[in-house]
Design a protein around this motif. Structure first.
Motif, mmCIF file in Angstrom:
data_model
loop_
_atom_site.group_PDB
_atom_site.id
_atom_site.type_symbol
_atom_site.label_atom_id
_atom_site.label_comp_id
_atom_site.label_asym_id
_atom_site.label_seq_id
_atom_site.Cartn_x
_atom_site.Cartn_y
_atom_site.Cartn_z
ATOM 1 N N ARG A 74 -10.832 23.735 17.658
ATOM 2 C CA ARG A 74 -11.689 23.123 16.650
ATOM 3 C C ARG A 74 -11.334 21.653 16.444
ATOM 4 N NH1 ARG A 74 -16.591 23.230 15.556
ATOM 5 N NH2 ARG A 74 -17.204 23.092 13.358
ATOM 6 N N TYR A 75 -10.048 21.309 16.561
ATOM 7 C CA TYR A 75 -9.640 19.912 16.449
ATOM 8 C C TYR A 75 -10.273 19.080 17.558
ATOM 9 C CZ TYR A 75 -6.695 15.732 16.355
ATOM 10 O OH TYR A 75 -6.254 14.422 16.307
ATOM 11 N N LEU A 76 -10.308 19.632 18.771
ATOM 12 C CA LEU A 76 -10.934 18.912 19.882
ATOM 13 C C LEU A 76 -12.432 18.747 19.646
ATOM 14 C CD1 LEU A 76 -9.110 20.495 22.967
ATOM 15 C CD2 LEU A 76 -8.811 18.185 22.035
ATOM 16 N N GLU A 77 -13.079 19.747 19.026
ATOM 17 C CA GLU A 77 -14.516 19.677 18.781
ATOM 18 C C GLU A 77 -14.850 18.672 17.673
ATOM 19 O OE1 GLU A 77 -15.646 23.643 17.868
ATOM 20 O OE2 GLU A 77 -15.184 24.430 19.871
ATOM 21 N N LEU A 78 -14.060 18.702 16.583
ATOM 22 C CA LEU A 78 -14.353 17.839 15.435
ATOM 23 C C LEU A 78 -13.844 16.416 15.628
ATOM 24 C CD1 LEU A 78 -13.549 20.341 12.535
ATOM 25 C CD2 LEU A 78 -15.798 19.647 13.367
ATOM 26 N N GLY A 79 -12.728 16.275 16.334
ATOM 27 C CA GLY A 79 -12.236 14.938 16.649
ATOM 28 C C GLY A 79 -11.177 14.375 15.740
ATOM 29 N N ASN A 80 -10.971 14.962 14.546
ATOM 30 C CA ASN A 80 -9.880 14.483 13.692
ATOM 31 C C ASN A 80 -9.469 15.559 12.700
ATOM 32 O OD1 ASN A 80 -11.207 14.071 10.972
ATOM 33 N ND2 ASN A 80 -12.485 12.695 12.185
ATOM 34 N N ALA A 81 -8.268 15.383 12.122
ATOM 35 C CA ALA A 81 -7.679 16.390 11.247
ATOM 36 C C ALA A 81 -8.366 16.455 9.889
ATOM 37 C CB ALA A 81 -6.185 16.122 11.065
ATOM 38 N N SER A 82 -8.928 15.338 9.423
ATOM 39 C CA SER A 82 -9.574 15.331 8.115
ATOM 40 C C SER A 82 -10.782 16.256 8.098
ATOM 41 C CB SER A 82 -9.992 13.904 7.746
ATOM 42 O OG SER A 82 -8.857 13.078 7.602
ATOM 43 N N LEU A 83 -11.596 16.202 9.155
ATOM 44 C CA LEU A 83 -12.749 17.094 9.234
ATOM 45 C C LEU A 83 -12.320 18.548 9.365
ATOM 46 C CD1 LEU A 83 -15.108 15.024 11.585
ATOM 47 C CD2 LEU A 83 -15.257 15.312 9.103
ATOM 48 N N LEU A 84 -11.232 18.779 10.114
ATOM 49 C CA LEU A 84 -10.718 20.143 10.260
ATOM 50 C C LEU A 84 -10.220 20.678 8.924
ATOM 51 C CD1 LEU A 84 -9.922 22.574 11.955
ATOM 52 C CD2 LEU A 84 -7.838 21.368 12.643
ATOM 53 N N LYS A 85 -9.503 19.857 8.174
ATOM 54 C CA LYS A 85 -9.036 20.268 6.849
ATOM 55 C C LYS A 85 -10.218 20.573 5.933
ATOM 56 C CE LYS A 85 -7.007 18.366 2.647
ATOM 57 N NZ LYS A 85 -6.872 19.678 2.044
ATOM 58 N N ALA A 86 -11.251 19.724 5.964
ATOM 59 C CA ALA A 86 -12.424 19.941 5.118
ATOM 60 C C ALA A 86 -13.087 21.277 5.440
ATOM 61 C CB ALA A 86 -13.417 18.792 5.301
ATOM 62 N N GLU A 87 -13.150 21.619 6.713
ATOM 63 C CA GLU A 87 -13.758 22.903 7.107
ATOM 64 C C GLU A 87 -12.917 24.073 6.620
ATOM 65 O OE1 GLU A 87 -14.805 25.080 11.319
ATOM 66 O OE2 GLU A 87 -15.536 23.040 10.984
ATOM 67 N N LEU A 88 -11.597 23.972 6.735
ATOM 68 C CA LEU A 88 -10.718 25.043 6.260
ATOM 69 C C LEU A 88 -10.836 25.203 4.749
ATOM 70 C CD1 LEU A 88 -7.560 24.233 8.426
ATOM 71 C CD2 LEU A 88 -9.039 26.232 8.664
ATOM 72 N N GLY B 158 -0.869 17.131 6.978
ATOM 73 C CA GLY B 158 0.492 17.193 7.510
ATOM 74 C C GLY B 158 0.801 18.518 8.173
ATOM 75 N N VAL B 159 0.394 19.610 7.528
ATOM 76 C CA VAL B 159 0.625 20.946 8.106
ATOM 77 C C VAL B 159 -0.170 21.104 9.396
ATOM 78 C CG1 VAL B 159 0.284 23.415 7.738
ATOM 79 C CG2 VAL B 159 1.173 21.996 5.880
ATOM 80 N N LEU B 160 -1.414 20.609 9.408
ATOM 81 C CA LEU B 160 -2.236 20.725 10.622
ATOM 82 C C LEU B 160 -1.620 19.938 11.776
ATOM 83 C CD1 LEU B 160 -5.815 20.429 9.081
ATOM 84 C CD2 LEU B 160 -4.737 22.480 10.035
ATOM 85 N N TYR B 161 -1.137 18.718 11.500
ATOM 86 C CA TYR B 161 -0.500 17.934 12.564
ATOM 87 C C TYR B 161 0.793 18.603 13.035
ATOM 88 C CZ TYR B 161 -3.628 13.915 12.344
ATOM 89 O OH TYR B 161 -4.718 13.090 12.438
ATOM 90 N N TYR B 162 1.513 19.260 12.105
ATOM 91 C CA TYR B 162 2.736 19.977 12.513
ATOM 92 C C TYR B 162 2.388 21.076 13.515
ATOM 93 C CZ TYR B 162 6.903 22.912 12.188
ATOM 94 O OH TYR B 162 8.005 23.667 12.490
ATOM 95 N N ILE B 163 1.292 21.784 13.273
ATOM 96 C CA ILE B 163 0.863 22.835 14.203
ATOM 97 C C ILE B 163 0.406 22.224 15.522
ATOM 98 C CG2 ILE B 163 -0.901 24.602 14.600
ATOM 99 C CD1 ILE B 163 -0.835 25.194 11.597
ATOM 100 N N LEU B 164 -0.412 21.184 15.436
ATOM 101 C CA LEU B 164 -1.000 20.594 16.644
ATOM 102 C C LEU B 164 0.047 19.940 17.545
ATOM 103 C CD1 LEU B 164 -4.152 19.007 14.984
ATOM 104 C CD2 LEU B 164 -4.127 20.969 16.545
ATOM 105 N N LYS B 165 1.162 19.506 16.984
ATOM 106 C CA LYS B 165 2.200 18.847 17.793
ATOM 107 C C LYS B 165 3.335 19.780 18.197
ATOM 108 C CE LYS B 165 1.568 14.288 15.643
ATOM 109 N NZ LYS B 165 2.238 13.222 14.842
#
Length: 556
Positions: free
Chosen positions: A191-205, A231-238
């Protein structure tokens, strides 16, 4: 015969075996109690209560029972401290010196059941120091062995404890895949690859009310169950654990556990994160340029260059000078908040453009109309990029003095900006520069240098909102609301969820209890110019009147 009140202190470094009916702490206490009983003829009596530290290292004084013991000693409730062995009290020489100093101050004796010492004599202290040197050496060697073992185990890909990555469970000290959680982790990457950034991913969650996984810590404390943060999303993604690697000290090794994310997907995510970071930096520089770059000097003639720092997601811009020498004396570097200085210069120029009389005086021309100045005024208060171009044409120099500020206006540039045609004389010629000086001081508060203007218009300053203060206020009220609603149980939980330290959360959340008029003033930008977030993070009195007095607000 004097009555000597004896306190027993016991300690065990690990929690192993403490659940037994008769554990190491009980054995230490029993031996000490027997020793005190054998000294009854000397007037020794055991005071009620216990001072037991289970599962705590002797390398620190941050132990609840030890602190209670030292408090009771300060209160004069203890005459003799009895321990089973010297290293039960401490394994640190520096801590031991502090403890003995407290004992001596209150006239308290120290006794080890298995090692007879008299701490009131120099020989007894020497012997104790020798023993403690070996105890500290043993602790450091043990620490090195443990670190070496952890490093060797990580090189072999063995999980050595810590936070269990989402998507795995711990079974027999090994990471095993939790299929349901693993599917969710893969969805986050895709989903991060589809949306393009973590802010949009957080908003969807957040929109779907998806929260972090709830779990119970070893101490029985409930954790998780809170909204995802960037921050939590970037921790997972990295997290390289998801591609089957074990990371230690910044280096990756093949892990024992099974990967749950494809290497190709992981690499694409890392590339997108890197691209987003570069784009964000470039965008920040474009959207927030230094409007007076190359135009600001101090009264020694040093040019102040644009600079910036990033903290807690905010970009702070400055104009700074390097250190220099004048007549053999070292001159300290100057750092001025860029936003304050730029706004002041723009305000003064707009004031001139709003006054045809003043503009006529500067340019020595007649027949000025509203149309001549309208375009220049709109440009100055428009986009930063356009304002920067206009300022470079109008401003010749800004000179920062110790107690004054001088704005030098290039007449030719000002005339050209107003559509009056350029003057043929070269830029900066003496007759082509108009100077205006007004009182201003740069007050240093912490690491900040705030611009304080005093030109006879006190009380008419334009409101200036401080993004750091406003962001901190919003965070404080949000966290306080979560605590009151029972959504989180502690400051530690907030800190973990937001990727911050507990100390920072503790300092910020106090702002939720500021006086209403102070909160309103900060939101509207009417706070004292000298007030900074650091001031409020140090301490906030509970009394509203004291708050107003401390932070420079007038009484409501």
């Amino acid at each position: 015969m004097p009555n000597l009140r004896c306190a027993i202190y016991t300690r065990k470094s690990s929690e192993e075996g403490l659940e037994q009916d008769f554990n190491s702490l009980d054995a230490q206490r029993e031996a000490c109690a027997s020793f005190i009983q054998s000294q009854r003829h000397e007037g020794w009596t055991l005071i009620p209560g216990s001072y037991d530290d289970g599962g705590l290292s002797g390398g620190t004084m941050n132990r609840p029972a030890l602190q209670r013991l030292l408090d009771d000693i300060e209160k004069g409730l203890v005459d003799v401290v009895v321990v089973y062995k010297v290293d039960r009290l401490t394994r640190s020489l520096s801590d031991f010196a502090r403890i003995v100093e407290i004992f001596d101050k209150k006239g308290v004796s120290f006794v080890s059941v298995t090692q007879q010492f008299n701490t009131t004599s120099s020989m007894g202290r020497l012997t104790l120091n020798v023993l403690l040197s070996f105890a500290q050496f043993e602790r450091e060697v043990t620490g090195e062995r443990i670190r070496d073992k952890v490093a060797a185990s990580r090189r072999k890909g063995i999980f050595m404890g810590g936070n269990i990555p989402l998507g795995y469970d711990l079974d027999n000290r090994k990471l095993v895949v939790n299929q349901a959680d693993a599917r969710f982790v893969r969805w986050i990457f895709d989903r991060y690859l589809e949306l393009g950034n973590a802010s949009l991913l957080k908003a969807e969650l957040d929109r779907d009310d998806i929260k972090t996984k709830a779990r119970v810590s070893k101490t029985g404390r409930d954790m998780g169950g809170t909204p995802y943060t960037r921050g939590v999303l970037y921790y997972i993604l990295k997290n390289r654990a998801y591609i089957g690697e074990a990371v230690h000290k910044g280096r990756s090794y093949p892990g024992e556990h099974i990967a749950i994310v494809d290497q190709d997907v992981f690499d694409k995510v890392q590339a997108l994160i890197s691209t987003n970071r570069r784009d964000h930096i470039t965008k920040s520089r474009t959207l927030d340029p230094s409007l007076l770059a190359g135009l600001v000097y101090d009264h020694y003639g040093r040019r102040l260059s644009p600079s910036h720092t990033n903290k807690n997601g905010l970009r702070y811009r400055y104009y700074v000078s390097g250190p220099a020498k004048s007549h053999g004396q070292n001159l300290r570097a100057i750092r001025v908040a860029a936003g304050d200085l730029e706004q002041l210069i723009i305000d003064r120029l707009v004031g001139i453009l709003n006054s045809p009389q003043r503009l006529t005086e500067i340019l020595s021309v007649d027949g000025l109309t509203e149309g001549h100045t309208l375009k220049a005024r709109e440009a100055l208060i428009g986009s930063p990029q356009v304002a920067a171009e206009v300022l470079k044409r109008i401003v010749y120099k800004v000179i920062v003095g110790q107690e004054e500020l001088t704005l030098q206006i290039d007449k030719a540039g000002l005339a050209g900006t107003c559509g009056l045609g350029d003057v043929s004389r070269p830029r900066g010629a003496k007759e082509q520069v108009y100077s205006m000086t007004f009182k201003a001081s740069f007050r240093r508060i912490g690491s900040e240098t705030k611009l304080i203007v005093n030109d006879g218009q006190a009380g008419n300053e334009k409101p200036r909102r401080d993004p750091a203060l406003i962001k901190a206020l919003a965070r404080a009220h949000a966290w306080a609301k979560q605590l009151h609603a029972g959504k989180v149980r502690s400051l530690n939980e907030i800190a973990v969820a937001d990727g911050l330290t507990r100390g920072y959360v503790s300092a910020i959340i106090r702002m939720a209890y500021l006086a209403p008029d102070i909160t309103e003033a900060i939101l509207e930008g009417r706070q004292p110019q000298t007030l900074m977030l650091k001031d409020m993070m140090r301490t906030i009195p509970p009394n509203w009147t004291d708050q107003r007095r401390m932070f420079g607000f007038t009484a409501a």
